[in-house]
Write an enzyme that holds these catalytic residues in place. Sequence first.
Site, short mmCIF file in Angstrom:
data_model
loop_
_atom_site.label_atom_id
_atom_site.label_comp_id
_atom_site.label_asym_id
_atom_site.label_seq_id
_atom_site.Cartn_x
_atom_site.Cartn_y
_atom_site.Cartn_z
CB CYS A 207 2.24 12.78 -2.25
SG CYS A 207 2.48 13.16 -3.91
CB CYS B 121 -4.17 14.94 3.79
SG CYS B 121 -3.40 13.52 4.45
CB CYS C 243 -6.02 11.11 0.82
SG CYS C 243 -5.27 9.56 -0.03
CB CYS D 115 0.18 7.27 4.88
SG CYS D 115 -1.01 7.57 3.77
CB CYS D 116 2.37 9.66 0.05
SG CYS D 116 2.19 11.46 1.37
#
Length: 238
Positions: free
Chosen positions: A228, A203, A200, A117-118
């Site tokens: 990340c 997170c 984010c 995702c990162c």
Amino acid sequence: MEQLELKALNGRYAKPEEVISYAVENLGVSKIALASSLSIEDQVLTHMLLQVDPGARIFVIDTGRHFQKTYDLMEQTMLRYKFNYEVYAPESKDIEELVSRLGPNFFYESVELRKKCCDIRKVKPLKRVLSTVDGWICGLRREQSPTRQDMEIFEWDEGNSIYKINPIVHWSEEEVWAYIKANNIPYSHLYSTGFRSIGCQPCTRAVQPGQDVRSGRWWWEDPDKKECGLHLGGHAPA
């Protein structure tokens, strides 16, 4: 900038304003950019950099999952300093494919999926902007986490083949706040509710007194491995 010059600068405690001026002068204002997450550190550097050159480049990676207060601060900062951020976002097709296949909260399931995702939301957009510069300025500080203890003011970013400049790497959190208050710099009010590092929304969470600065980021993971992917691979010039 020559490697020996950078090594010499790392050998002494340079004032952040000196570091920024040196970097802009030697790389050129169009070939260096500040990466801002709207953190207190990046707000300090925004203030410093725009004093050096009002036309300096400052970019934000809009992951699509930020707090609303982060967007509010973007607008407030633009009005205060009379400039516009460069905004970079992930490729929509990457997000569509991943969320359609794994669901909206897949990043909680494993470290590998969180890093995926990162990579899509942060790393790939970052690489787009870094391909346009010879150096980037970051608000990293050594005391933020165990993974940042060895960072220097000037580093060589092997992954992107550019210089990486960390002007306040030696600063404490107290020094950052003192500078913000002395210069009336806008900052996120999330810091007033227990947040000490803001990323984010899914997170990031507030932390308890005495906890590590970044303990609220990816709190379900090993603290010695929590990055990340934006700040991996740099090292001080030899």
